[in-house]
Design an enzyme around this catalytic site. Sequence first.
Site, PDB file in Angstrom:
ATOM      1  N   LYS A  41      -1.451 -18.488   7.706  1.00  0.00           N
ATOM      2  CA  LYS A  41      -1.910 -17.634   8.817  1.00  0.00           C
ATOM      3  C   LYS A  41      -2.542 -16.352   8.264  1.00  0.00           C
ATOM      4  O   LYS A  41      -2.378 -16.038   7.076  1.00  0.00           O
ATOM      5  CB  LYS A  41      -0.717 -17.301   9.709  1.00  0.00           C
ATOM      6  CG  LYS A  41       0.390 -16.508   9.018  1.00  0.00           C
ATOM      7  CD  LYS A  41       1.679 -16.509   9.823  1.00  0.00           C
ATOM      8  CE  LYS A  41       2.763 -15.707   9.126  1.00  0.00           C
ATOM      9  NZ  LYS A  41       4.073 -15.856   9.804  1.00  0.00           N
ATOM     10  N   TYR A 262      -8.574  15.926   1.012  1.00  0.00           N
ATOM     11  CA  TYR A 262      -8.331  16.413   2.373  1.00  0.00           C
ATOM     12  C   TYR A 262      -6.952  17.053   2.489  1.00  0.00           C
ATOM     13  O   TYR A 262      -5.973  16.542   1.932  1.00  0.00           O
ATOM     14  CB  TYR A 262      -8.368  15.244   3.358  1.00  0.00           C
ATOM     15  CG  TYR A 262      -9.749  14.744   3.710  1.00  0.00           C
ATOM     16  CD1 TYR A 262     -10.707  15.589   4.268  1.00  0.00           C
ATOM     17  CD2 TYR A 262     -10.071  13.404   3.524  1.00  0.00           C
ATOM     18  CE1 TYR A 262     -11.964  15.100   4.621  1.00  0.00           C
ATOM     19  CE2 TYR A 262     -11.321  12.908   3.872  1.00  0.00           C
ATOM     20  CZ  TYR A 262     -12.265  13.771   4.423  1.00  0.00           C
ATOM     21  OH  TYR A 262     -13.496  13.290   4.767  1.00  0.00           O
TER      22      TYR A 262
HETATM   23  C1  LIG Z   1       5.020 -16.158   8.911  1.00  0.00           C
HETATM   24  C2  LIG Z   1       6.041 -17.196   9.139  1.00  0.00           C
HETATM   25  C3  LIG Z   1       6.587 -17.928   8.069  1.00  0.00           C
HETATM   26  C4  LIG Z   1       6.303 -17.566   6.622  1.00  0.00           C
HETATM   27  O1  LIG Z   1       7.077 -16.421   6.313  1.00  0.00           O
HETATM   28  P1  LIG Z   1       7.114 -15.778   4.836  1.00  0.00           P
HETATM   29  O2  LIG Z   1       8.148 -14.709   4.955  1.00  0.00           O
HETATM   30  O3  LIG Z   1       5.762 -15.218   4.598  1.00  0.00           O
HETATM   31  O4  LIG Z   1       7.469 -16.851   3.894  1.00  0.00           O
HETATM   32  C5  LIG Z   1       7.420 -18.987   8.357  1.00  0.00           C
HETATM   33  N1  LIG Z   1       7.746 -19.292   9.634  1.00  0.00           N
HETATM   34  C6  LIG Z   1       7.284 -18.575  10.697  1.00  0.00           C
HETATM   35  C7  LIG Z   1       7.702 -18.944  12.077  1.00  0.00           C
HETATM   36  C8  LIG Z   1       6.436 -17.494  10.482  1.00  0.00           C
HETATM   37  O5  LIG Z   1       5.985 -16.782  11.522  1.00  0.00           O
END
Ligand SMILES: *Cc1c(COP(=O)(O)O)cnc(C)c1O
Length: 373
Positions: A41, A262
């Site tokens: 994702k 800044y």
């Molecule tokens: C993002 C996500 C993962 C992966 O999590 P990590 O901590 O990056 O390994 C797995 N399951 C779900 C439901 C998620 O939203």
Amino acid sequence: MSDSLSPEATGLLTVNLAALVANWQSLAKRAGSAQCAAVVKADAYGIGLEQAAQALAKAGCDTFFVATFDEALRLRTILPTVTIYLLNGLNPGTAEVVCGIDVRPVLGSMAEFDEWEAHADETGEEAPAALHIDTGMNRHGFSLAEAESIAPRLVSDEITFTPTLVMSHLACADDPEHALNRQQIDAFSAIIKKFPGIPASLCNSAGLLAFPDAHFDLVRPGISLYGGRALNTGENPMQPVVKLQARVVTLREAKAGTTVGYGARLKLMRDSRLAIISAGYADGIFRAAGSSDNKKGAEAIVAGVRCNIAGRISMDLAAIDVTDVPVDKVKRGDLVTLLGDGISADDLAGHARTIGYEVLTSLGRRWKRIYTE
Ligand SMILES: *Cc1c(COP(=O)(O)O)cnc(C)c1O
């Protein structure tokens, strides 16, 4: 990385796909008899969805998790046969398009369940989907009571779609000592008994590393694939995947007693030499990672020397204190390393009071991306 490749690039983001694949292989080994999927994702945590998924698929990964429909469509376009789960579920009215590209929604509410079921009823399609049961996070997912009510309908074949995965998600796996982990593992172990014959999945990266007894049938690592730290303590066993280098725009001498950047928040204690680099918060070098009189900032490696960011980070520029780098070792146009060579995304995150996940997913669109096999 040879600088001469892209003299016009202001910053280079080098993604080591061999390290990504090696990380997946080592996680798959740890998963034992459980299947090791890949969570890709958010553009594969910022490194590039297509490149990451292609490399993983070539290495034998055949199940992927994305968050949104657009990500699912991009993935389906390049990988026609892999299994794709859509973590954020079903937008209203999208059952047909989701089913049409052979993507499996992760159903997490009765409204989604009913829409998917209606679609399967109408079309007679197999309509595979995952069921997400909430075991203590209060995010996406059926309540335990809803899961109890769905289970007999699935078992009796009253439901026409095909459940292919029952899953839940750990809220505190990064902190294995947290009591909620055991509660969630126990609740999940109990509820999946009502869904016999359907593969079960609970673990993200941290769960996979910390709870070998809770791998069930499939594990879903994300951050560990990309080299990020999943567990809050102990050694991070994964290989870094991302290297980030920004170009020196100019070098300047600055007198003791003057301030940098800044807000004039950092007063120089000695006559200093500053390298002004072409990266800033618009590139994911968080403003919160800057330095002031009271706070040490993030680090960069300049000609092999670890140096500190000086003063506030601007949108497109930041200053690095290179006083300790031999004068002839750094010049205009050189590349300095912001991530890689021992500086992790988690190190940068620590200076900005965030996590490596946010560093990787915030890297921005201005880096010239280079993929190495
Ligand atoms: C993002 C996500 C993962 C992966 O999590 P990590 O901590 O990056 O390994 C797995 N399951 C779900 C439901 C998620 O939203």
